[in-house]
Design an enzyme around this catalytic site. Structure first.
Site, PDB file in Angstrom:
ATOM      1  N   PRO A 131       0.801  -1.228   0.000  1.00  6.29           N
ATOM      2  CA  PRO A 131       0.000   0.000   0.000  1.00  6.29           C
ATOM      3  C   PRO A 131       0.829   1.272   0.000  1.00  6.29           C
ATOM      4  CG  PRO A 131      -0.988  -1.605   1.467  1.00  6.29           C
ATOM      5  CD  PRO A 131       0.331  -2.190   1.022  1.00  6.29           C
ATOM      6  N   CYS A 132       0.381   2.247  -0.786  1.00  8.77           N
ATOM      7  CA  CYS A 132       1.174   3.461  -1.002  1.00  8.77           C
ATOM      8  C   CYS A 132       0.675   4.664  -0.208  1.00  8.77           C
ATOM      9  CB  CYS A 132       1.164   3.819  -2.489  1.00  8.77           C
ATOM     10  SG  CYS A 132      -0.475   4.324  -3.096  1.00  8.77           S
ATOM     11  N   GLN A 133      -0.481   4.555   0.455  1.00  2.71           N
ATOM     12  CA  GLN A 133      -1.130   5.743   1.006  1.00  2.71           C
ATOM     13  C   GLN A 133      -0.255   6.534   1.966  1.00  2.71           C
ATOM     14  OE1 GLN A 133      -2.409   2.679   0.823  1.00  2.71           O
ATOM     15  NE2 GLN A 133      -4.614   2.676   0.446  1.00  2.71           N
ATOM     16  N   LEU A 184       2.941   6.732   1.943  1.00  5.37           N
ATOM     17  CA  LEU A 184       4.135   7.236   1.262  1.00  5.37           C
ATOM     18  C   LEU A 184       3.803   8.359   0.279  1.00  5.37           C
ATOM     19  CD1 LEU A 184       5.755   3.775   0.435  1.00  5.37           C
ATOM     20  CD2 LEU A 184       6.512   5.369   2.214  1.00  5.37           C
TER      21      LEU A 184
END
Length: 227
Positions: A75-77, A79
């Site tokens: 998951p990128c949220q 970052l």
């Protein structure tokens, strides 16, 4: 490398992007792990041959079928520059460590043979998260278990997609695998890696030396000013 087909295991699989890319490249996707119901339905329909193992945090790499390539886009949220930027300490992007754990468990269970390669994808915000410390932490975690990185920034607009979408891709090569194969390519990879390490160290030495020279010049200037 021989002509045998490479195999792929995909963590945080989504709707099967890495397995689809693998198929297009002649790679066989074997299993995936994803918890979102709709993406799982998509891959069940489109890739019925791929096994589904659910929650990454509940898997043990030693129990999974060993694969040549382990891929993940955790998951990128936390970052992303659009988020609150909790980084790897965030509940979502912090799941990166689960992928590293699985890679380590598989690596140890197979005597260092698998996975041969690891591929990680995430947003450009990874590079600046916590002033770059999170990016270095990602590299360090994989280095600690014996993997050498190759880092690239790719943009979807140059891949046939009508939009700008930059993503960081890190491909890690299993150092044990390179040393065992001892091909011309593996020697080139090792030489390139050692060269980059030496250049980084040289750059740091020059930076430190330059700072020292600058301090000496300032001290000399002050000393002459006092006379």
């Amino acid at each position: 490398m021989s002509n045998e087909t490479l195999t792929l295991g995909s963590l945080f699989d989504g709707s099967g992007g890495f397995p689809l890319g693998g198929i297009l490249a002649g790679i066989e996707p074997v299993w995936s792990a994803e918890i979102e119901p709709f993406p799982v339905l998509v891959t069940h329909k489109r890739l019925p041959q791929v096994k589904h193992y659910g929650d990454v945090s509940e898997l043990n790499g030693a129990d999974l079928e060993p694969v040549d390539i382990l891929s993940w886009g955790s998951p990128c949220q936390d970052l992303s520059i659009a988020g609150k930027r909790a980084g790897l300490k965030g509940n979502r992007s912090g799941l990166y460590v689960q992928a590293v754990r699985i890679a380590k468990e598989m690596h140890e269970a197979t005597g260092g043979e698998y996975p041969k390669f690891c591929v990680f994808e995430n947003v450009p915000g990874l590079l600046s998260s916590n002033k770059g410390a999170d990016f270095l932490a990602c590299l360090d975690m994989m280095q600690d278990i014996g993997f050498i990185p190759d880092i690239n920034m790719l943009d979807a607009q140059y891949m046939g997609v009508p939009q700008r979408r930059k993503r960081v891709y890190i491909t890690w090569v299993n150092a044990d695998y390179i040393l065992k194969k001892r091909t011309n390519i593996s020697d080139s990879i090792m030489l390139q890696t050692l060269t980059e390490i030496l250049l980084l160290n040289l750059g740091e030495l020059l930076r430190v030396s330059g700072a020292g020279l600058k301090r000496s010049a300032v001290q000399d200037q002050n000393r002459f000013a006092d006379t």
